[in-house]
Design a protein around this motif. Structure first.
Motif, PDB file in Angstrom:
ATOM      1  N   SER A  67     -16.259  -9.391   7.319  1.00  0.00           N
ATOM      2  CA  SER A  67     -15.232  -8.941   6.376  1.00  0.00           C
ATOM      3  C   SER A  67     -14.255 -10.088   6.139  1.00  0.00           C
ATOM      4  O   SER A  67     -13.186 -10.162   6.748  1.00  0.00           O
ATOM      5  CB  SER A  67     -14.531  -7.703   6.943  1.00  0.00           C
ATOM      6  OG  SER A  67     -15.474  -6.656   7.085  1.00  0.00           O
ATOM      7  N   LEU A  68     -14.616 -10.963   5.255  1.00  0.00           N
ATOM      8  CA  LEU A  68     -13.946 -12.256   5.140  1.00  0.00           C
ATOM      9  C   LEU A  68     -12.647 -12.237   4.362  1.00  0.00           C
ATOM     10  O   LEU A  68     -11.820 -13.140   4.499  1.00  0.00           O
ATOM     11  CB  LEU A  68     -14.882 -13.248   4.443  1.00  0.00           C
ATOM     12  CG  LEU A  68     -16.257 -13.466   5.066  1.00  0.00           C
ATOM     13  CD1 LEU A  68     -17.047 -14.454   4.212  1.00  0.00           C
ATOM     14  CD2 LEU A  68     -16.104 -14.005   6.479  1.00  0.00           C
ATOM     15  N   ASP A  69     -12.478 -11.256   3.502  1.00  0.00           N
ATOM     16  CA  ASP A  69     -11.369 -11.309   2.552  1.00  0.00           C
ATOM     17  C   ASP A  69     -10.074 -10.775   3.151  1.00  0.00           C
ATOM     18  O   ASP A  69     -10.093  -9.811   3.915  1.00  0.00           O
ATOM     19  CB  ASP A  69     -11.718 -10.476   1.318  1.00  0.00           C
ATOM     20  CG  ASP A  69     -12.976 -10.985   0.629  1.00  0.00           C
ATOM     21  OD1 ASP A  69     -13.331 -12.169   0.809  1.00  0.00           O
ATOM     22  OD2 ASP A  69     -13.612 -10.189  -0.083  1.00  0.00           O
ATOM     23  N   PRO A  70      -8.943 -11.376   2.770  1.00  0.00           N
ATOM     24  CA  PRO A  70      -7.662 -10.824   3.223  1.00  0.00           C
ATOM     25  C   PRO A  70      -7.547  -9.329   2.933  1.00  0.00           C
ATOM     26  O   PRO A  70      -7.023  -8.575   3.752  1.00  0.00           O
ATOM     27  CB  PRO A  70      -6.642 -11.649   2.432  1.00  0.00           C
ATOM     28  CG  PRO A  70      -7.324 -12.973   2.222  1.00  0.00           C
ATOM     29  CD  PRO A  70      -8.779 -12.648   2.037  1.00  0.00           C
ATOM     30  N   ALA A  71      -8.070  -8.887   1.799  1.00  0.00           N
ATOM     31  CA  ALA A  71      -8.004  -7.450   1.485  1.00  0.00           C
ATOM     32  C   ALA A  71      -8.712  -6.625   2.540  1.00  0.00           C
ATOM     33  O   ALA A  71      -8.350  -5.463   2.785  1.00  0.00           O
ATOM     34  CB  ALA A  71      -8.623  -7.177   0.110  1.00  0.00           C
ATOM     35  N   ASP A  72      -9.733  -7.190   3.195  1.00  0.00           N
ATOM     36  CA  ASP A  72     -10.437  -6.436   4.240  1.00  0.00           C
ATOM     37  C   ASP A  72      -9.502  -6.051   5.377  1.00  0.00           C
ATOM     38  O   ASP A  72      -9.680  -5.005   6.006  1.00  0.00           O
ATOM     39  CB  ASP A  72     -11.633  -7.244   4.762  1.00  0.00           C
ATOM     40  CG  ASP A  72     -12.740  -7.392   3.719  1.00  0.00           C
ATOM     41  OD1 ASP A  72     -12.980  -6.428   2.951  1.00  0.00           O
ATOM     42  OD2 ASP A  72     -13.372  -8.462   3.664  1.00  0.00           O
ATOM     43  N   ILE A 115      -5.923   0.644   6.447  1.00  0.00           N
ATOM     44  CA  ILE A 115      -5.762   1.849   5.617  1.00  0.00           C
ATOM     45  C   ILE A 115      -6.700   2.949   6.110  1.00  0.00           C
ATOM     46  O   ILE A 115      -6.307   4.108   6.246  1.00  0.00           O
ATOM     47  CB  ILE A 115      -6.045   1.512   4.135  1.00  0.00           C
ATOM     48  CG1 ILE A 115      -4.912   0.643   3.584  1.00  0.00           C
ATOM     49  CG2 ILE A 115      -6.217   2.779   3.305  1.00  0.00           C
ATOM     50  CD1 ILE A 115      -5.220   0.025   2.217  1.00  0.00           C
ATOM     51  N   GLY A 116      -7.936   2.564   6.402  1.00  0.00           N
ATOM     52  CA  GLY A 116      -8.890   3.562   6.907  1.00  0.00           C
ATOM     53  C   GLY A 116      -8.401   4.183   8.202  1.00  0.00           C
ATOM     54  O   GLY A 116      -8.425   5.402   8.377  1.00  0.00           O
ATOM     55  N   PRO A 139      -8.612   2.040  -3.665  1.00  0.00           N
ATOM     56  CA  PRO A 139      -8.950   1.776  -2.266  1.00  0.00           C
ATOM     57  C   PRO A 139      -7.799   1.149  -1.489  1.00  0.00           C
ATOM     58  O   PRO A 139      -7.825   1.143  -0.264  1.00  0.00           O
ATOM     59  CB  PRO A 139     -10.148   0.826  -2.347  1.00  0.00           C
ATOM     60  CG  PRO A 139     -10.101   0.230  -3.712  1.00  0.00           C
ATOM     61  CD  PRO A 139      -9.416   1.241  -4.601  1.00  0.00           C
ATOM     62  N   LEU A 140      -6.792   0.656  -2.200  1.00  0.00           N
ATOM     63  CA  LEU A 140      -5.650   0.066  -1.509  1.00  0.00           C
ATOM     64  C   LEU A 140      -4.430   0.985  -1.562  1.00  0.00           C
ATOM     65  O   LEU A 140      -3.291   0.536  -1.656  1.00  0.00           O
ATOM     66  CB  LEU A 140      -5.356  -1.330  -2.074  1.00  0.00           C
ATOM     67  CG  LEU A 140      -6.442  -2.372  -1.722  1.00  0.00           C
ATOM     68  CD1 LEU A 140      -6.232  -3.675  -2.474  1.00  0.00           C
ATOM     69  CD2 LEU A 140      -6.477  -2.634  -0.219  1.00  0.00           C
ATOM     70  N   SER A 141      -4.701   2.269  -1.492  1.00  0.00           N
ATOM     71  CA  SER A 141      -3.613   3.247  -1.378  1.00  0.00           C
ATOM     72  C   SER A 141      -3.882   4.143  -0.174  1.00  0.00           C
ATOM     73  O   SER A 141      -4.994   4.187   0.343  1.00  0.00           O
ATOM     74  CB  SER A 141      -3.562   4.116  -2.630  1.00  0.00           C
ATOM     75  OG  SER A 141      -4.724   4.929  -2.723  1.00  0.00           O
ATOM     76  N   TYR A 142      -2.829   4.845   0.263  1.00  0.00           N
ATOM     77  CA  TYR A 142      -3.018   5.874   1.294  1.00  0.00           C
ATOM     78  C   TYR A 142      -3.341   7.194   0.622  1.00  0.00           C
ATOM     79  O   TYR A 142      -2.691   7.583  -0.348  1.00  0.00           O
ATOM     80  CB  TYR A 142      -1.752   6.043   2.140  1.00  0.00           C
ATOM     81  CG  TYR A 142      -1.439   4.837   2.996  1.00  0.00           C
ATOM     82  CD1 TYR A 142      -2.360   4.362   3.921  1.00  0.00           C
ATOM     83  CD2 TYR A 142      -0.217   4.182   2.874  1.00  0.00           C
ATOM     84  CE1 TYR A 142      -2.065   3.250   4.702  1.00  0.00           C
ATOM     85  CE2 TYR A 142       0.077   3.072   3.665  1.00  0.00           C
ATOM     86  CZ  TYR A 142      -0.857   2.608   4.572  1.00  0.00           C
ATOM     87  OH  TYR A 142      -0.569   1.506   5.342  1.00  0.00           O
ATOM     88  N   VAL A 176       0.856  -1.186   0.000  1.00  0.00           N
ATOM     89  CA  VAL A 176       0.000   0.000   0.000  1.00  0.00           C
ATOM     90  C   VAL A 176       0.887   1.229   0.000  1.00  0.00           C
ATOM     91  O   VAL A 176       1.731   1.389   0.887  1.00  0.00           O
ATOM     92  CB  VAL A 176      -0.903  -0.011   1.255  1.00  0.00           C
ATOM     93  CG1 VAL A 176      -1.768   1.237   1.304  1.00  0.00           C
ATOM     94  CG2 VAL A 176      -1.750  -1.281   1.283  1.00  0.00           C
ATOM     95  N   ALA A 177       0.692   2.097  -0.971  1.00  0.00           N
ATOM     96  CA  ALA A 177       1.542   3.281  -1.075  1.00  0.00           C
ATOM     97  C   ALA A 177       0.717   4.556  -0.989  1.00  0.00           C
ATOM     98  O   ALA A 177      -0.492   4.550  -1.228  1.00  0.00           O
ATOM     99  CB  ALA A 177       2.298   3.255  -2.399  1.00  0.00           C
ATOM    100  N   TYR A 178       1.379   5.631  -0.651  1.00  0.00           N
ATOM    101  CA  TYR A 178       0.735   6.945  -0.627  1.00  0.00           C
ATOM    102  C   TYR A 178       0.491   7.406  -2.053  1.00  0.00           C
ATOM    103  O   TYR A 178       1.392   7.407  -2.877  1.00  0.00           O
ATOM    104  CB  TYR A 178       1.638   7.943   0.095  1.00  0.00           C
ATOM    105  CG  TYR A 178       1.122   9.361   0.011  1.00  0.00           C
ATOM    106  CD1 TYR A 178      -0.032   9.747   0.706  1.00  0.00           C
ATOM    107  CD2 TYR A 178       1.775  10.317  -0.773  1.00  0.00           C
ATOM    108  CE1 TYR A 178      -0.526  11.041   0.624  1.00  0.00           C
ATOM    109  CE2 TYR A 178       1.296  11.615  -0.847  1.00  0.00           C
ATOM    110  CZ  TYR A 178       0.143  11.975  -0.157  1.00  0.00           C
ATOM    111  OH  TYR A 178      -0.342  13.251  -0.249  1.00  0.00           O
TER     112      TYR A 178
END
Ligand code: CO
Ligand code: CO
Ligand code: CO
Ligand code: CO
Ligand code: CO
Ligand code: CO
Ligand code: CO
Ligand code: CO
Lengths: 440, 440, 440, 440
Positions: B349-354, B360-361, B23-26, B13-15
């Motif tokens: 929230s079952l997924d590893p991405a969760d 991140i949030g 959604p997978l960034s800062y 995850v990058a800025y």
């Protein structure tokens, strides 16, 4: 029969025993009955409070007065009204045969046009009180200063950002503390209803706590100076009227007393309704104060656990009070403290007789709880199992640990070396709850 | 791309800035950005916690596991499973580029058949951690011992009626404290989830508080003995799992530290969700700890103010954190402390991405709040009006009062003599709230 | 510059954009800005309430008035005072450029010596209102009758055990409903502050609910009779002033409307503070009312989730309102309804400017939330994933089930025959929360 | 003496009267004693629940199992374990001499590898139950399906976004409803522990409520189809495990039943702990259900009003239950319903005897409350004053109003013409509270 017109035909309330169906009699409060070697009256040290019964007009945040007490009529001379109110109050004390009362300066005497006049008004009315007390049985459990109703105190008394308000509060407290002393009061109470904040955005908590520490210290010094022997009592309440009050609960007040070195002179006056507003049971707050050595007195009332404000209803749950009184008796009983009914009849309870019903219910609840607590204690129903539960700590190793004669490494090593695998024992909560119910 | 199968195709995850729609960034966490002279990463000292993300199976009191993590599969060798779990955990730390983590002994390593074996298991896994840390950026914010899950602790660890349980706890804490030291941990945390009671009927609070005082004192002594430099942190929580926990809130812990003379070595680790369960705002608990000089670190999460249990959700309210960080920056910032995400994704929230979305949030919320707090502080938006509000106390008389150079009678006399009638000034709450909203 | 001395030098509040540092300007409320095809002013339909800003003296249960408004001075002629108050109120409406206001009969005009006189007083003041409205922009969002402040209503208005009180309430409601109609009001509101109980011991809930059903039915009939086109709105509140109010929350009011066949004419006016007192989020109450088809209007304010009473503060949480407005826009927007600031400045906010600060904060919060909600809706940020989540129900079998074309046995048989083993999908809560934060 | 090793030396619990000091006897529950013309056993219809006593291992969100029941040992064949559990359960029913029990499908029988196998497992164990019931006194109060523990239901059963989950739930409910019928169950219960939401961001409330309406309708149709005579009972609970459950409280369920036209077949099963979690007293929920005509049965337990989760403790407050039973007796008593102890011993109550202590306490509390309620009702202690309080509504005008023979204008005109000025009468709350305490 009452001698004050307000109470009309009402007669003194007397003990008539559990089978009495007279709603204006005591069924349990038999003041001369001896319990654990002491008269019930001397155990309970019951007090009526002046404010709820005689100063509150029945208003709430959404409605005006309902009671229409004669002394609240518009247009009366304030000092004449104060004397009418005193007549009614002392008549109620007589009708209830209650041994103590409590008051705020502003309950008793009206604020004057100047601070000096206010002080004089208080002096005049406390002389009225003194005269009445000569001919009556009732004594003063405690006095206190109202540092929360007037707009000058809207941002605190001791904790106000304006030092002049602090000074004003000094003048009020000095006057009431001395009046309390003059009337033979047994304690002096401080409730910091405005010592807190509405928003942290405009609040410097450190400054304010230090101001409060200084203020209480000065009150303690003055108490010694004038020779007042009773303790200073702080009454914890978590919130209301403010969003947060510094005297949140017993534990918080304990920390405050430690911080400002006040443990020798200050104790707590615990109120049931304030306890539950803080998220604690009444028993918790009492037991904690006893454990910490700061138990002083009780404001006896009940809140509604489903409501988020101070309803200050009359206590009527014998079961709740039985365990509270058990702990108090076990801790040595009330000494200078007492049970002040900081309780009000509902705003729909319009009749003078309702004032009696409220107090009778509270008094009988306390009396019955005391009787049950005493038997429970004599039976060692709870204290026996409790001592047994912790008995292992009274062994050699337990005492050595508590005496500071062991260190972490040594105990850890021993646990590993002995391959400790301690097995839990039942906490027996349901058994104990049933046991208590046997006494209730 | 992830190197651990569990995270599949997920990339670090990058800025990418506030306008990023990935959604997978800062969007706000730009670790090298300098704020008030310090890198954002060094300000926030963010930490991921091991337990919620890697040990909790998604169960709740009414339902079983939902996550089905590979390392939780039935039949695995416990130590092999612990290593699989460590692989996933450190991979998440890498993907998130988070500088710290936190763990309990039992998160990391399984309980063995004996205490000795448990201690060895922990040693083995902390060696795994040490090896991973050599090749990774992540450091240890704090370690802690789980003294609440096993049935032996059902009636307390330090406060157990059985001294053998106390000893067992000594062994566990010694092992984790030393592991924390070995791993270069910055703090050591104590959360007393079972140090409380279910019912007062079987509880001797005085004994139990004394036992806890002794226990913490021994931990402090041991910390000095082994040369661990970080503070011991107590994490307040009012209740849950028990009916009442002795570390109720910051004020209560302060009183405890005073009572057992621990103020020099022990501070608090404050959690938002625990704050609101105790009836306080997060800002209150932080500001109070700062005022009392016991501020240590934060467990960064959020509770639901409408629910009565610890939901431990990821923080997402920038407004709430802005004022908290404002106070922390104004109080000198985090020193050894950090922001540990003691937060878990929902059981649905079952997924590893969760796992990444949750962190991140939380991280972006903290970053954005830090930026806003810094500007607010530079503008003296709140500190300016605050100083002005209490300015009168900095005058001669105010300082004399606070220095103990005045007594009650003198101040009271002056109030009457000067006919004081202090006029209140607006608290300007709405103005200040709008002001804060200008920064949010 | 203000034309009414009370507001002194204050000038009308204008939109100056997000960068404005003038605390008496709007940063977000740009009334003519078009959002989703409609002017912002027409979307929000903002209203100021009469009672909190002009009738409340700053008192709370523990303290007296703080505001000292000129029209509250003792000794004024009540009707003259009412006109002074109206001057100030309409001047505030002008300064704020707010398009609507709301009032209770007793806010506007004093109670007379008789019911007839009270009705006349109201008539006289509503003529004053009408005259002012001719020269002003402000319109009436709704009127309402105060059936809770006077002691006659202490045990309820419609639900009183005395039918004469019911009649008295009929007279009051008729007068205000007709006044509302005459002033072109868009809705008529009923808040049943005393329609509940203090204790079940003296309450016959069935009778009381039936009385309330009858009362509302009569109001609906009268509305049709006089040709009033706006809806009748019931404002739910769970408790306070009473222990329990019959209009507890949206779901309860829905059941009441079903029971007494009032769904065609009555909707709800939802207040944030009442929502959280009932244990619901504001969004919940709004979404539920929309789902049930009874959404009417909003009382826009905020409560403190840590306090158990109605603090009625000005809204300032943009995040909370963004999702609320999203749902409202998605549900068709406010039609006759509006956003009434049923909010009061704190009792320490003494300055006339504080009245403006409070409203400005609330208005800007609403404006900003509207803008964000509109973009979120245009992006289908939430509605897209939502439709996708339930898509399977739009398949043939799903539609057949919902159409009542399947029975339990058939579906159960199919589940067994097909050996169904449905696998859950992630609820993606953290992802969605982060998504919303992108818009906030 | 027990015939099942688990209960060791424990003997059947018998009535021994109020003076009994045997903790394993009944002091108040004297099943054959006739109260108001009916045997106590037939009044109370007491039931033990299967889940808390036999399926819960003593775990909580922060700790694992404490009880170590033999049938929970790892490695047992699930069906063999289920039979061991049944042996213990029916032995407890026998020892307690309790006339009813309740169960979920998954309490009784393990989930199989397929849905078909699960259905078969249930069938096998209900045959075990049937056999045991032939030789025992105990009958089935109700059965219910566990639609909340398995991960497939994490987002709801009837309200799941996946229709296949709805089908799966149909299969489960069909099986349990038919098993309940086969075992002669008196009612069938639905508790929607997952029928709610964690976040509104991913929830379409309208769809979900419609799905739930459809589901319950299908269950009702099936009940008629198979000839099951008992009512379907919905058990309200406001939240936990979810953030919000659609069956929030009695009023909400009433609205749901109205909306989906289910009033003829569905009633409520009210639980004390759920009542207080929803902000209501137990008496409120019962009285409301009686007033609305949907009173069905009770889950008898107690929550802790200071805790925000479902503690499900055994009832022990006689005062609380006395007024509840008073209202039930006054409303016609329990018909098909009963008092199910949905209560669990604390996780520290490790001993088999603790299971008995818990139930004995609950049973005696109910028995004592019933006795007191009966006397109170015979005395018309509460019903008398209540009828008198509303008597004016039974007059001609009152009846005409309630019959819809008056309109608003006519009543308003009369109020003005007669110059009505109704005077309030005391609500006598304290008097009534004392009166109740006379019976307790
Ligand atoms: Co008090
Ligand atoms: Co109080
Ligand atoms: Co934490
Ligand atoms: Co937590
Ligand atoms: Co409102
Ligand atoms: Co409100
Ligand atoms: Co239940
Ligand atoms: Co429950």
């Amino acid at each position: 029969m009452s001698t004050v017109p307000f109470f009309g035909e009402l007669s003194p309330v007397a003990y008539r025993g559990p089978e009495s169906r007279d709603p204006l009699s005591y069924r349990w409060y038999d003041k001369d009955r001896v319990v654990l070697g002491k008269r019930m009256e001397d155990h309970l040290r019951l007090a009526a409070c002046y404010w709820h019964s005689f100063c509150w007009p029945g208003a709430d945040p959404f409605g005006g007065e309902t009671f229409l007490r004669p002394w609240m009529k518009a247009g009366l001379d304030p000092m004449a009204a104060a004397r009418m109110k005193a007549d009614a109050a002392f008549e109620m004390f007589r009708l209830l045969d209650i041994p103590f009362f409590c008051f705020h300066d502003l309950d008793a005497a009206p604020e004057g046009a100047t601070l000096a006049e206010s002080v004089n008004n208080l002096k005049a009315i406390t002389e009225v009180f003194a005269a009445k007390m000569e001919n009556a049985k009732v004594r003063l459990l405690w006095g206190t200063a109202n540092l929360f109703s007037h707009r000058r105190y809207m941002a605190g008394a001791a904790t106000n950002p304006d030092p002049e308000v602090f000074l004003y509060a000094c003048a009020q407290v000095r006057a009431v503390l001395e009046a309390t002393h003059a009337l033979g009061g047994a304690n002096y109470v401080m409730w910091g209803g405005r010592e807190g904040y509405e928003t942290l955005l405009n609040t410097d908590m450190k400054r304010e706590m230090d101001q409060m520490g200084r203020f209480v210290s000065m009150v303690v010094e003055h108490k010694h100076k004038i020779g007042f022997k009773g303790p200073i009592l702080i009454e914890p309440k978590p919130r209301e009227p403010t969003k947060h009050q510094y005297d949140f609960d017993v534990a918080t007040v304990y920390g405050f007393l430690e911080r400002y070195d006040l443990l020798a002179d200050v104790k707590v006056n615990i109120e049931q309704n304030h306890a539950i507003l803080a998220g604690h049971s009444f028993q918790h707050e009492v037991a904690l104060a006893l454990a910490l050595g700061i138990f002083g007195s009780l404001d006896m009332n009940r809140g509604d656990p489903l409501l988020g404000w101070d309803t200050d209803q009359f206590a009527n749950d014998v079961g709740e009070l039985t365990v509270v009184f058990h702990d108090i008796l076990n801790g040595g009983g009330l000494t200078t403290g007492g049970l002040n009914f900081d309780a009000k009849i509902r705003r729909q309870s319009l009749d003078p007789a309702d004032l009696l019903h409220g107090h009778i219910g509270g008094i009988d609840t306390c009396a019955r709880a005391l009787l049950q607590a005493a038997v429970m204690l004599e039976d060692a129903a709870l204290t026996g199992p409790l001592a047994e539960r912790y008995a292992a700590w009274d062994g050699e190793e337990g005492r050595a640990i508590m005496a500071g004669e062991r260190d972490l490494a040594r105990l850890a090593d021993r646990a590993v070396a002995d391959n400790l695998n301690p097995q839990p024992r039942s906490g027996r909560q349901e058994y104990l709850e049933n046991l208590v119910n046997r006494y209730v």
